[in-house]
Design an enzyme around this catalytic site. Structure first.
Site, PDB file in Angstrom:
ATOM      1  N   SER A 142       0.928  -1.375   0.071  1.00 46.03           N
ATOM      2  CA  SER A 142       0.063   0.096  -0.008  1.00 46.03           C
ATOM      3  C   SER A 142       1.106   1.074  -0.091  1.00 46.03           C
ATOM      4  O   SER A 142       1.850   1.252   0.668  1.00 46.03           O
ATOM      5  CB  SER A 142      -0.822  -0.129   1.331  1.00 46.03           C
ATOM      6  OG  SER A 142      -1.702   1.148   1.361  1.00 46.03           O
ATOM      7  N   TYR A 155      -2.096  -1.242   9.967  1.00 45.00           N
ATOM      8  CA  TYR A 155      -2.318  -1.706   8.438  1.00 45.00           C
ATOM      9  C   TYR A 155      -1.222  -1.306   7.825  1.00 45.00           C
ATOM     10  O   TYR A 155      -0.591  -2.067   6.882  1.00 45.00           O
ATOM     11  CB  TYR A 155      -3.268  -1.146   7.888  1.00 45.00           C
ATOM     12  CG  TYR A 155      -3.927  -1.160   6.624  1.00 45.00           C
ATOM     13  CD1 TYR A 155      -4.474  -2.446   6.121  1.00 45.00           C
ATOM     14  CD2 TYR A 155      -3.156  -0.214   5.600  1.00 45.00           C
ATOM     15  CE1 TYR A 155      -4.497  -2.518   4.672  1.00 45.00           C
ATOM     16  CE2 TYR A 155      -3.402  -0.336   4.431  1.00 45.00           C
ATOM     17  CZ  TYR A 155      -4.111  -1.370   3.665  1.00 45.00           C
ATOM     18  OH  TYR A 155      -4.381  -1.436   2.277  1.00 45.00           O
TER      19      TYR A 155
END
Ligand SMILES: NC(=O)c1ccc[n+]([C@@H]2O[C@H](COP(=O)([O-])OP(=O)(O)OC[C@H]3O[C@@H](n4cnc5c(N)ncnc54)[C@H](OP(=O)(O)O)[C@@H]3O)[C@@H](O)[C@H]2O)c1
Length: 247
Positions: A142, A155
């Site tokens: 990400s 995350y």
């Protein structure tokens, strides 16, 4: 025919990766966690387009199930493709969570860890004997690992870990000519973390050089093309797919 396994192929980025791979003649094994119907819909779309696909259940947060999943993959390979091995693994499945560091619970932290780092690690380990020499592993990371974004610390940290793990996979699997790369999407219009609301989308589009958020196919096309032989010398890289997000 080359064969790809895509975790979390029932929706969002995984569904696009599955469809784009099938359009390039790759056989597809996609997995779902709870949404079997969505997975079957992706299989039907691929088959209607002339491709070959099958869907298997998998919870990447539960590594105890991986040996049974490997057996199910073996069965699917011989039944659908008369094959013993597959060529490409895309570790894509995941969920999002918005909660600042001050209030993240240990349970939320562990849940994200299991899905985004432990799961890809041990799933790859379990499937390694079935990956053909000369294959390719793509891990979905990400852009939040490069740009600190409030509310997604665990995350983003595990995605950063997955980026590092990718280089170690490239190092250790190179002797079998297996490549490993990660792709880091920016904000893409999917259902991750409940999806994008209008205000957030406007903010993110304004932070992106190309002036919009991404669509799933913006990512699916890149992954499918990364698997092709034309890209054979790209290895151990993290490739951001974000339209120029905060540059
Ligand atoms: N969308 C973005 O902006 C963005 C940006 C950067 C990175 N990513 C990453 O891209 C990947 C795909 O996300 P997405 O945006 O496509 O999300 P999505 O639309 O919410 O789809 C998530 C997919 O993962 C599966 N999944 C969720 N938890 C799972 C579990 N425990 N075990 C197995 N499968 C599970 C879901 O299966 P079911 O349908 O069965 O629930 C679904 O197929 C994730 O790793 C995410 O972190 C997304």
């Amino acid at each position: 025919m080359s064969i790809v396994i895509i975790t979390g192929g029932s929706r969002g980025l995984g569904a696009s990766i599955a469809t784009q791979c099938a359009r390039r003649g790759i056989g597809v094994i996609l997995t779902y966690n709870s949404n079997r119907q969505a997975a079957e819909n992706v299989v039907s779309t691929i088959e209607a387009d002339g491709g070959k696909a099958t869907a298997l259940e998998l919870d990447v947060s539960n590594s105890a199930t991986f040996p049974a999943f490997r057996d199910a993959v073996g069965d699917a390979l011989s039944k659908t493709w008369n094959a013993q091995t597959f060529d490409f693994l895309v570790n894509n499945a995941g969920h999002g969570l918005y909660n600042p560091i001050a209030t993240v619970t240990e349970e939320e932290f562990d849940g994200l860890f299991r899905v985004h780092l432990k799961g890809p690690f041990f799933l790859t380990q379990a499937l390694l004997p079935l990956i053909a020499d000369g294959g390719h592993i793509v891990n979905v990371t990400s852009a939040t690992s490069r740009v600190a974004t409030s509310g997604v610390a665990p995350y983003a940290s595990f995605k950063g870990g997955l980026e590092v793990l990718t280089r170690y996979m490239a190092k250790e699997f190179g002797e079998r000519r297996i490549r490993a790369n990660s792709i880091a999407p920016g904000a893409i219009r999917t259902e991750l973390g409940g999806g994008l609301n209008e205000e957030f989308e406007t903010l993110l589009a304004g932070q992106t050089a190309l002036g919009r958020v991404g669509e799933p196919d913006d990512v699916g096309c890149v992954v499918a093309s990364l698997l092709s032989d034309d890209k054979r010398w790209i290895n151990a890289q993290n490739i951001e797919i974000a339209g120029g997000y905060i540059i």
